[in-house]
Design a protein around this motif. Structure first.
Motif, mmCIF file in Angstrom:
data_model
loop_
_atom_site.group_PDB
_atom_site.id
_atom_site.type_symbol
_atom_site.label_atom_id
_atom_site.label_comp_id
_atom_site.label_asym_id
_atom_site.label_seq_id
_atom_site.Cartn_x
_atom_site.Cartn_y
_atom_site.Cartn_z
ATOM 1 N N GLY A 21 0.870 -1.375 0.019
ATOM 2 C CA GLY A 21 0.043 0.180 -0.111
ATOM 3 C C GLY A 21 0.844 1.343 0.285
ATOM 4 O O GLY A 21 0.363 2.331 0.492
ATOM 5 N N ASP A 22 1.903 1.367 -0.665
ATOM 6 C CA ASP A 22 2.772 2.470 -0.573
ATOM 7 C C ASP A 22 2.446 3.338 -1.917
ATOM 8 O O ASP A 22 3.128 3.292 -2.865
ATOM 9 C CB ASP A 22 4.609 1.870 -0.965
ATOM 10 N N LEU A 23 1.401 4.141 -1.565
ATOM 11 C CA LEU A 23 0.621 4.894 -2.570
ATOM 12 C C LEU A 23 1.799 5.727 -3.493
ATOM 13 O O LEU A 23 1.987 5.936 -4.712
ATOM 14 C CB LEU A 23 -0.324 5.559 -2.164
ATOM 15 N N GLU A 24 2.541 6.312 -2.517
ATOM 16 C CA GLU A 24 3.587 7.374 -2.989
ATOM 17 C C GLU A 24 4.436 6.920 -4.149
ATOM 18 O O GLU A 24 4.785 7.331 -5.155
ATOM 19 C CB GLU A 24 4.058 8.209 -2.037
ATOM 20 N N ASP A 25 4.963 5.708 -3.776
ATOM 21 C CA ASP A 25 5.961 4.802 -4.513
ATOM 22 C C ASP A 25 5.242 4.374 -5.999
ATOM 23 O O ASP A 25 5.836 4.361 -7.018
ATOM 24 C CB ASP A 25 6.451 3.523 -3.893
ATOM 25 N N VAL A 26 3.884 3.868 -5.800
ATOM 26 C CA VAL A 26 3.018 3.610 -7.006
ATOM 27 C C VAL A 26 3.106 4.870 -8.103
ATOM 28 O O VAL A 26 3.084 4.506 -9.104
ATOM 29 C CB VAL A 26 1.891 2.949 -6.532
ATOM 30 N N GLN A 27 2.705 6.017 -7.476
ATOM 31 C CA GLN A 27 2.514 7.377 -8.029
ATOM 32 C C GLN A 27 3.868 7.483 -8.757
ATOM 33 O O GLN A 27 3.904 7.893 -10.032
ATOM 34 C CB GLN A 27 1.988 8.414 -7.215
#
Length: 194
Positions: A21-27
């Protein structure tokens, strides 16, 4: 200028970011590499970015991904033929399951009918793990074809007369009708007096 091409390590990091759930890394991955690698990323078992986010209940990450991947990815099956919705059901993540089914331009409630290698749909997986809330929601929103209902009703009406054949250990076959009304039943032959 076209986006850079991700390495195998970049893909592995993306999948881990979705899993945790590492949204920043996915973005950051999406900004750097674009949409295609998000659609194409798979782990060694065929799991997609949606499998990873859905299976672990990461709603924010999933919602970001749903805005950036092809709607066809919702139907993507891993090596066990499970979709991301199967994984959401296995792990009892209702907001995730709802986001997958309600995703615009996706297959919608038809996802609930997809069977995996075990022969189970996401509804079947929910029932199998005892997730009543999810199973109830799936049933509330799924398509119940009118023709299927009519066929089920006909089967139920005909079910009052079922022919059964029973073979004993000596190979003798006995036939009987189960569910016959008493008035319609043929009386059994009385035992012979010997």
């Amino acid at each position: 200028m076209s986006p850079a091409t991700p390495t195998a390590d970049d893909i592995e990091e993306l999948l881990l970011s979705c899993r945790y759930g590492d949204l920043e890394d996915v973005q950051q991955f999406a900004d750097r590499f674009g949409r295609d690698p998000l659609n194409d990323a798979r782990d060694g078992r065929g799991n997609t970015v949606l499998h990873m986010a859905a299976g672990n209940g990461h709603t924010e990450t999933l919602e970001f991904l749903l805005r950036h991947v092809s709607p066809a990815l919702l139907s993507a099956q891993n090596d066990a033929r499970s979709t991301a919705l199967h994984w959401a059901a296995l792990n009892a993540h209702l907001p995730v399951a709802q986001a997958l089914v309600k995703s615009p331009e996706g297959p919608g409630v038809d996802l609930i009918d997809v069977k995996n290698d075990a022969g189970r749909t996401p509804l079947g997986e929910a029932e199998n793990v005892g997730w009543e809330e999810g199973a109830k929601w799936f049933v509330e929103v799924m398509n119940l074809d009118e023709n299927t209902k009519d066929e089920e009703m006909q089967v139920a009406e005909d079910a009052d007369k079922i022919e059964v054949e029973i073979q004993d250990a000596e190979g003798q076959v006995a036939k009987m009708t189960i569910g016959q009304r008493a008035a319609d039943a043929t009386p059994p032959n009385p035992p012979s007096a010997t």
